[in-house]
Structures are given as C-alpha cells and as structure tokens.
Write an enzyme that holds these catalytic residues in place. Structure first.
Site, short mmCIF file in Angstrom:
data_model
loop_
_atom_site.label_atom_id
_atom_site.label_comp_id
_atom_site.label_asym_id
_atom_site.label_seq_id
_atom_site.Cartn_x
_atom_site.Cartn_y
_atom_site.Cartn_z
N SER A 16 13.29 -0.11 -8.34
CA SER A 16 13.21 -1.79 -8.07
C SER A 16 12.17 -2.07 -8.69
CB SER A 16 12.84 -1.34 -6.46
OG SER A 16 13.35 -0.97 -5.74
N LYS A 65 9.96 1.83 6.45
CA LYS A 65 10.75 0.47 7.51
C LYS A 65 10.79 0.11 8.21
CE LYS A 65 14.90 0.82 3.64
NZ LYS A 65 16.00 1.01 3.10
N ALA A 142 23.33 9.40 11.56
CA ALA A 142 22.53 8.78 12.35
C ALA A 142 21.42 8.33 12.64
CB ALA A 142 23.11 9.61 14.03
N THR A 168 23.62 15.91 14.49
CA THR A 168 22.46 16.47 15.99
C THR A 168 23.16 15.08 16.73
OG1 THR A 168 20.71 16.78 14.87
CG2 THR A 168 20.28 16.59 16.39
N LEU A 234 26.32 6.20 0.22
CA LEU A 234 24.94 5.62 0.58
C LEU A 234 24.49 6.02 -0.96
CD1 LEU A 234 23.71 4.26 2.92
CD2 LEU A 234 25.93 3.82 2.53
P1 ATR Z 1 17.47 8.16 6.29
O1 ATR Z 1 16.44 6.98 6.64
O2 ATR Z 1 18.60 8.19 4.76
O3 ATR Z 1 19.02 7.75 7.04
P2 ATR Z 1 17.51 9.99 7.83
O4 ATR Z 1 16.79 9.30 8.86
O5 ATR Z 1 16.11 11.42 7.63
O6 ATR Z 1 17.30 9.70 6.02
O7 ATR Z 1 18.88 10.54 8.23
C1 ATR Z 1 19.66 11.98 7.75
C2 ATR Z 1 20.90 12.13 8.01
O8 ATR Z 1 21.55 12.57 7.57
C3 ATR Z 1 20.80 12.20 9.43
O9 ATR Z 1 22.15 11.80 10.00
C4 ATR Z 1 21.49 13.67 8.86
O10 ATR Z 1 21.56 14.25 11.03
P3 ATR Z 1 20.66 15.05 11.65
O11 ATR Z 1 20.89 14.16 12.50
O12 ATR Z 1 21.93 16.34 12.86
O13 ATR Z 1 20.19 15.53 10.61
C5 ATR Z 1 22.42 13.55 8.01
N1 ATR Z 1 21.99 15.01 7.09
C6 ATR Z 1 21.23 15.32 6.48
N2 ATR Z 1 22.15 16.79 5.77
C7 ATR Z 1 23.30 16.96 6.30
C8 ATR Z 1 23.98 17.54 6.18
N3 ATR Z 1 23.49 18.74 5.60
N4 ATR Z 1 25.28 17.65 7.00
C9 ATR Z 1 25.28 16.79 7.97
N5 ATR Z 1 24.51 15.53 8.44
C10 ATR Z 1 22.66 16.11 7.22
#
Ligand code: ATR
Length: 293
Positions: A16, A65, A142, A168, A234
């Site tokens: 940033s 945030k 999500a 999840t 992303l």
């Molecule tokens: P951010 O703020 O970057 O969105 P977050 O709120 O921790 O981070 O969300 C991470 C997302 O990546 C979630 O959707 C998570 O899935 P879960 O809700 O099941 O935890 C997903 N995620 C992280 N690692 C993953 C993996 N190896 N396979 C599938 N989904 C993954």
C-alpha cells in the site's frame, strides 16, 4: 506522524505505501504514508489516535475490515452493503467516513481486462450463453474477500447467475441468505464437493479462497472450464498462482491474478482522499516487474 497509513496484521509485505507513493508522485502530492502493525486489542486506540493527530486517511487490511466498519461515524453505501471498511477518510468536521473500495477495485480490474464491457455485461459469450440464457459465474470461497466480490458482481454485472461453492457449506449458505435478504435472488450455493456432479459451464470463475497462498487449489473439476472461461485468482505472485496454472492446464486462455484489483482498490481509496483518480497501468507494470516471489 504521517497523514496516511495502512493498518493490518501482518503488514510488513503490504504494497500500500509503495502504491500510494507512486500515485502521489503522478499527481504531485507530497504526503507521508506509514505501515501500522496493530493487534485486536490496540487497533481501535491506534486508529483513533492516528486521526486525532495528523491522520487524514487510512487503508484497513486483514483482519480488521469488519472491525473498522463499527469504528466509523459515517459510511458510504458500498461500505454499508459490504458491512466492511477498507478505506477511511477524516472529513472536515473530524468525522470518520468509512468506505469499501474492494468491490469497485475488482470490477475496475475486470473492465481493465475487457472482461466486462461498458454495458456491464461479461464479454465474449461462451457457447452456453445466448440472449435467453444468463451468464453463469462461479465464485469459489465464502470468506470476507468472497463477500466483497459477490456484492460487487451482483450490483454491477447484468444478466448473470452466480453459484458459490465453499468447503464449509454453511458459510456459503449464510452469504446466499444475505444476498436474498437484500434483494438479489440470482445467486445460489452448493458444497464444493458437489461441483464435480455439476454440468454447468462458466463464463467467469473467481477463486476467492486463500488456497493459492499455500500453493494448493480447491477441489474443482476441470469440466467447468471451456477455452472461453475467464479465470481470476484474487491472490497474486510473480509466477502464475497454483489456481491459474491449473486453469491454463485445463484449457483456459483468459486468466488473471489479483494484482490489478489491489492497485485498482488503492486508486479508488486515493480518489476518496484526494478527489483525483490516478493512473493504474504504470503502477501495475511497476509492481509486476518488482515482484520477487
Ligand atoms: P479472506 O478474508 O481472504 O476471504 P477468509 O475469510 O479466511 O479469508 O476465507 C478464506 C476462504 O478460503 C474460505 O472460503 C475458506 O474455506 P472454508 O470456509 O471452508 O474455510 C477457503 N479456503 C482456504 N483454503 C482452502 C482450501 N485449501 N481449499 C478450499 N477452500 C479453502
């Protein structure tokens, strides 16, 4: 004390300050920009102190945030919808205005890539899309980032249908319920593991999971991709992310990582603070050439 800063944890790898300096240089503004490493316990105090002293604007990053949303006295409409704040501006009357530029940053990047046209349609219809069928978009994940992306797509892209999948499942269900509550019915969800049985093809697939950070990909079947499918991760890094590598391997030609979105959301924060929208491409090219991992 600086006039601008980003608050987060971790913060040492944040780009940033570098992005702000490049924008400020283009526009001819001379202001200091600091990185502030904060914790759950001291975030509120440090943020308020910053604005009590010389602070004029702040970027807020992970994981603050949602917390920042509750610390602002005034909110823009898009911050209200996202229920999350990534940019704060001190107004003349010392009131803190909370905004969220992640969504507009994402949409602006899709426009920069020509993936969305001026009429807010996803460009280059696939063989599945015709005038009577809606464009299918797949959003994987999500979490906080997915929510911002989802709302941005729903409020911008016309004639689309969005499927959310998440490891999840209940988190995807919560997101979908929220969208239905605020009037967007063109969104549904399914557990990630059921995607394999799905026969839909997608015009746009967005990976909003954090899986690329650990060099893995979510369990998704290659059948969802056609050569015309646009794939956006992303996450970003110097070489292709694991998700982009996988998409290319399975035939996708149009792929992008999230570096453009990072610069675009920063440009819109700059616009809020200085009423001027800086040029994104020179900064993006500079960052791309200096990425080291
Ligand atoms: P951010 O703020 O970057 O969105 P977050 O709120 O921790 O981070 O969300 C991470 C997302 O990546 C979630 O959707 C998570 O899935 P879960 O809700 O099941 O935890 C997903 N995620 C992280 N690692 C993953 C993996 N190896 N396979 C599938 N989904 C993954």
């Amino acid at each position: 004390m600086s006039a601008f800063a980003v608050f987060g944890n971790p913060i040492e790898h944040s780009k940033s300050a570098e992005i702000y300096a490049l924008f400020a240089n283009e526009i001819g503004i001379k202001k200091e920009y600091d990185l502030k490493l904060v914790s759950k316990n001291n975030f509120e105090n440090l943020l308020y102190n910053f604005f009590k002293l010389d602070g004029l604007g702040a970027n807020i990053t992970t994981p603050f945030k949602e917390h920042a949303y509750f610390l602002c006295q005034k909110l823009t409409e898009r911050a209200k919808t996202a229920r999350s704040v990534n940019t704060i501006k001190k107004l003349n009357n010392k009131i803190l205005l909370g905004d969220n530029t992640d969504g507009i940053g994402f949409i602006s990047d899709l426009k920069r890539l020509n993936w969305i046209n001026n009429n807010n349609h996803i460009t280059a219809m696939t063989h599945h899309d015709n005038k009577s069928m809606k464009i299918n978009i797949l959003l994987i994940g999500a979490g906080g980032a997915s929510k911002g992306i989802l709302l941005a797509l729903l409020t911008t892209v016309v004639e689309c249908y969005i499927h959310i999948v998440n490891r999840t499942f209940h988190k995807a269900q919560t997101l979908v319920s929220y969208c239905h509550e605020i009037g967007y019915k063109n969104v549904s969800c399914m557990p990630l593991c059921e995607l394999a049985d799905n026969t839909n093809k997608y015009s746009l697939i967005v990976n909003a999971t954090t899986s690329s950070m650990i060099n893995t990909i979510p369990k998704i079947p290659p059948t969802i991709i056609t050569p015309l499918t646009k794939c956006y991760d992303l996450f970003y890094q110097k070489q292709d992310t694991s998700f982009i590598t996988w998409c290319k391997k399975h035939g996708s030609i149009h792929c992008s990582d999230g570096l453009g979105m990072l610069v675009e959301q920063a440009a819109h924060a700059f616009l809020l603070w200085h009423n001027l929208l800086p040029s994104v491409n020179p900064v993006l090219n500079h960052l791309r050439s200096t990425l080291y991992v």
